[in-house]
Scaffold this motif. Structure first.
Motif, PDB file in Angstrom:
ATOM      1  N   VAL A   1       0.857  -1.185   0.000  1.00 25.12           N
ATOM      2  CA  VAL A   1       0.000   0.000   0.000  1.00 25.12           C
ATOM      3  C   VAL A   1       0.893   1.236   0.000  1.00 25.12           C
ATOM      4  N   VAL A   2       0.722   2.080  -1.013  1.00 19.99           N
ATOM      5  CA  VAL A   2       1.564   3.258  -1.219  1.00 19.99           C
ATOM      6  C   VAL A   2       0.733   4.520  -1.026  1.00 19.99           C
ATOM      7  N   SER A  56      -2.750   2.243  -4.139  1.00 22.09           N
ATOM      8  CA  SER A  56      -2.172   3.560  -3.911  1.00 22.09           C
ATOM      9  C   SER A  56      -3.248   4.591  -3.627  1.00 22.09           C
ATOM     10  N   GLN A  57      -2.846   5.625  -2.919  1.00 24.94           N
ATOM     11  CA  GLN A  57      -3.721   6.751  -2.651  1.00 24.94           C
ATOM     12  C   GLN A  57      -2.889   8.023  -2.729  1.00 24.94           C
ATOM     13  N   ASN A  60       0.377   1.994  13.888  1.00 26.73           N
ATOM     14  CA  ASN A  60      -0.397   0.903  13.280  1.00 26.73           C
ATOM     15  C   ASN A  60      -0.924   1.380  11.934  1.00 26.73           C
ATOM     16  N   PRO A  61      -0.023   1.663  10.990  1.00 26.05           N
ATOM     17  CA  PRO A  61      -0.423   2.337   9.745  1.00 26.05           C
ATOM     18  C   PRO A  61      -1.185   1.432   8.797  1.00 26.05           C
ATOM     19  N   THR A  62      -2.102   2.026   8.069  1.00 28.16           N
ATOM     20  CA  THR A  62      -2.803   1.298   7.007  1.00 28.16           C
ATOM     21  C   THR A  62      -1.985   1.280   5.726  1.00 28.16           C
ATOM     22  N   GLY A  63      -1.016   2.176   5.605  1.00 28.74           N
ATOM     23  CA  GLY A  63      -0.123   2.195   4.459  1.00 28.74           C
ATOM     24  C   GLY A  63       1.214   1.569   4.805  1.00 28.74           C
ATOM     25  N   PHE A  94       6.710   3.243   6.568  1.00 27.66           N
ATOM     26  CA  PHE A  94       5.990   3.543   7.807  1.00 27.66           C
ATOM     27  C   PHE A  94       6.304   2.483   8.865  1.00 27.66           C
ATOM     28  N   LYS A  95       6.633   2.944  10.051  1.00 20.27           N
ATOM     29  CA  LYS A  95       6.927   2.029  11.147  1.00 20.27           C
ATOM     30  C   LYS A  95       5.680   1.211  11.487  1.00 20.27           C
ATOM     31  N   GLY A  96       5.853  -0.106  11.613  1.00 19.97           N
ATOM     32  CA  GLY A  96       4.734  -0.982  11.926  1.00 19.97           C
ATOM     33  C   GLY A  96       3.907  -1.383  10.726  1.00 19.97           C
ATOM     34  N   CYS A  97       4.419  -1.157   9.515  1.00 17.97           N
ATOM     35  CA  CYS A  97       3.635  -1.456   8.306  1.00 17.97           C
ATOM     36  C   CYS A  97       3.377  -2.956   8.171  1.00 17.97           C
TER      37      CYS A  97
END
Length: 380
Positions: A63-64, A90-91, A108-111, A292-295
């Protein structure tokens, strides 16, 4: 420094869509085997290790969040999927929007990765521990240390000059000369004619804040932005917003990156746009990429970083209307940027460490000085 316009030669010296607004990127290779007919592999093209490629393919998705322009983002994602058979969603979000999103998600990223957009918001996120350091093999191709974070939180992929764009026809109709420097923008004759970008949402605007403070000093820089506010009609959500409205005449003078103006001239045919590098000196963005940390897909994210730091990715920029200078020694520079007389080294000595430490505070101070903003500050 004189004005620029390529149409009059040089006037300057020198199928898948996911929820949450994510767009699926189609590719010609839908399987997990990225070997080409010639027998050479995608990992050889990018320079990533076989082990990393295998681990990334095992994860199968990425996911970008992209803060570059939509065309470049889409092309980069589609080619990554084509190379590796990894499904990419992507978004497109402004850098400020990405920063706010990952702050809210708090580890806790969604990306998985961030791609494009100026580094001031990246530095804020890095300072908050929201980016994952990674020692990228392809970082060896980055031209200068200033184009990467010392701790590996982000890596630069391009650089572009902050400057002034204007509609030549509108200025002539109003009997006004074009501004040649930042302080010219304070002249009351330009009242209501200038567009800039929202300090809360646009990385470009954060660079404007840091540039003003570094050029004029802390208090004087904030006062400059307060005085400039008196002449501004619109603060767009995205940093490229002003450039998109100059050719039509809706915006007469815009602050932003000059490569966005080149796109409007070259790709959209607006020969009435003039470009100006501020005579007293300007700053440059460093467009970056980061994990992103936690991806959820850490290996695919690392493979993306290697890809983003390769010609396979960055040379897609100029093919899709993004004419920034590239910061990799093995990539071909977009000729059009040099033809307009732009020089990525002709900039002020920007203090990246000060920006890293203080951008968030500076933006808060500017917004407080402006009374919190008003309906000129676009958020949609």
């Amino acid at each position: 420094m004189s004005n620029i316009s390529r149409r009059n030669f040089l006037e300057i010296a020198g199928v898948c869509a996911a929820g949450l607004g994510l767009a699926g990127c189609g590719g010609s290779s839908s399987g997990s085997d990225s070997k080409s007919d010639s027998g050479s592999s995608a990992e050889d093209k990018v320079g990533a290790s076989e082990e990393l490629v295998a681990a990334a393919k095992e994860e199968g998705s990425l996911v970008v969040y992209g803060s570059c322009e939509e065309e470049y983002l889409t092309a980069a994602c589609e080619h990554f999927q084509e190379l590796y058979g990894i499904e990419v969603q992507s978004q497109r979000l402004s850098t400020g929007e990405v920063q706010a999103k990952i702050e809210e998600e708090n580890g806790n990223p969604t990306g998985d990765v961030w791609f494009g957009g100026t580094t001031d918001p990246y530095n804020v996120a890095a300072g908050e521990g929201l980016l994952e350091p990674y020692e990228a093999a392809n970082a060896s191709h980055i031209l200068k240390d200033k184009y990467k974070d010392a701790d590996g939180n982000w890596y630069g992929i391009y650089t572009g000059l902050l400057g002034i764009m204007y509609n030549k026809d509108e200025l002539e109709r109003k009997g006004l000369d074009a501004p040649k420097d930042f302080k010219d923008l304070l002249d009351e004759k330009y009242k209501g004619l200038i567009w800039s970008s929202n300090y809360n949402t646009a990385g470009t605007a954060k660079l404007i804040v840091n540039t003003a403070i570094q050029k004029y000093g802390h208090d004087e820089g904030i006062q400059f932005l307060v005085n400039l506010d008196k002449n501004i009609a619109v603060y767009t959500k995205s940093g490229s917003g002003p450039s998109k409205n100059i050719g039509t005449g809706e915006c007469t003078i815009g602050l932003g990156f000059l490569h966005d103006g080149i796109y409007q001239i070259e790709d959209n045919g607006y020969g009435n746009i003039g470009l100006q590098i501020p005579e007293s000196g300007t700053s440059c963005e460093v467009g970056a990429t980061a994990i992103f940390k936690g991806c959820k897909h850490p290996n695919a994210a690392k493979l993306w970083i290697e890809y983003a730091l390769s010609p396979e990715c960055v040379e897609l920029a100029a093919q899709n209307g993004s004419y920034q200078f590239l910061v990799l020694d093995n990539a071909e520079q977009p000729a059009v940027a040099s033809e307009y007389g732009l020089d990525p080294d002709n900039v002020m000595d920007y203090d990246f460490e000060d920006a890293k430490a203080n951008t968030k505070t500076y933006v808060e101070e500017v917004m407080q000085a402006l009374g919190g903003g008003d309906d000129r500050f676009q958020t949609e």
